[in-house]
Motif scaffolding. Sequence first.
Motif, mmCIF file in Angstrom:
data_model
loop_
_atom_site.group_PDB
_atom_site.id
_atom_site.type_symbol
_atom_site.label_atom_id
_atom_site.label_comp_id
_atom_site.label_asym_id
_atom_site.label_seq_id
_atom_site.Cartn_x
_atom_site.Cartn_y
_atom_site.Cartn_z
ATOM 1 N N ALA A 177 -8.848 0.286 -10.316
ATOM 2 C CA ALA A 177 -8.227 0.339 -8.996
ATOM 3 C C ALA A 177 -9.078 -0.459 -8.028
ATOM 4 C CB ALA A 177 -8.082 1.783 -8.527
ATOM 5 N N TRP A 190 1.207 0.125 -8.253
ATOM 6 C CA TRP A 190 0.324 0.098 -9.412
ATOM 7 C C TRP A 190 1.074 -0.565 -10.560
ATOM 8 C CZ3 TRP A 190 0.887 3.879 -5.871
ATOM 9 C CH2 TRP A 190 -0.266 4.313 -5.205
ATOM 10 N N GLY A 222 -3.809 -1.052 -8.041
ATOM 11 C CA GLY A 222 -4.499 -0.783 -9.293
ATOM 12 C C GLY A 222 -3.651 -1.150 -10.491
#
Length: 395
Positions: A177, A190, A222
């Motif tokens: 991340a 993400w 991330g």
Amino acid sequence: LMGAGALLAWLPPIGGLPLAGYLAIAALLAGAVLLIPALMRWLIGSVGPSGHVTLDIAVAQLQGSASIATISLAAIIVSFSLMVAMAIMVHSFRNSFDLWLVKLLPADLQLRVSSFSDTGTLTPQQQSSLAALPSVARAEFRRVRQVWLRADRAPVTLIARDLNAAQAGDSLPLVRATQQPVPDGMQPAWVSEALQDLYGVQPGERLQLPLDGRLQPVFVAGVWRDYARTEGSIVIARAGYIGATGDRSANEGSLWGRPQASAQQLESAVRAALRLGAGLELVSSGQLRERSLQLFDRAFAITYALEGIAVAIGLVGVAVAAGSSALARRAQFGMLRHVGMLRRQILAMLAIEGVIMSTLSALYGLLLGGALSLILVYVINRQSFGWTIQFHWPV
């Protein structure tokens, strides 16, 4: 050769295939086999006399024929090291897959509507009715749909789910991340490892997400591990998705039952509340995890068979070599008998030679297999499938 193998392991894939990784394994195997005679001479040569006649004669025999004896060990070392490497890789993959399922399936019951269509969804009223059921302690819903990041590639999966951006690692199996703050006016996203490889997206960058006919910029917060979607996937917070599209529907969900409610009662209550019949797929997280692991074991069953065949071939090679060596040493055995050695002492001498060589080859094979498994886990698996697995040693 071993140095070249170590360097080849760092090279990127060629044409989407881990060819350099395969060459690295071949070079390490060849170098390790060519190193066996020198190692055997050094190890056996460092052993001094013990005062036990049978043991000393066995050691002396190995010291005098180290180069020849190690030829028979090459087969067992190669087969055993490959078995060890494959066993570590499959065990690591299975454990990583299991941990991934546990992370993504914390609820008691998973539901999905119209798994083969994007149009079948649960309305906000249906979601509220499910959350209000007496047997439901908690409910979370997801909107899963396909989006095209590029027209010349397959669509990727967009997953809008309830999560806390500051604690995304509690809900997603994150690989890494970014520590950068999310820019004002943007929502975090993400991306899966496969999407990162296919589109070159890195944490901290911006990604244009096509939603309802316009591009919605998101901040890549991330990268997460996704074993289910090789084309790539993107996770965003459902609240941000609703704000960008106005779409409050959901086609997947997770339900936590109350302690006094059984799994059958929970499932019956959900089906009675929705009345979707065959259009509603319900499965408990435990059943889904068990079914997934069974499919995994079935897919990798052939590797266990190949490991057994490899070891059997290595053992047959050692047995043939040992038998031919014993036949060639008949004159030696006759001389030892002539100077007073008993038959059982000769058999003990052969057994000691076998134990020493087998122990050394097993230890060497373990070390070599462990080194090869690192290439399988961190290089070949990553470049072949687009995801990482965690290293686990099968004790």
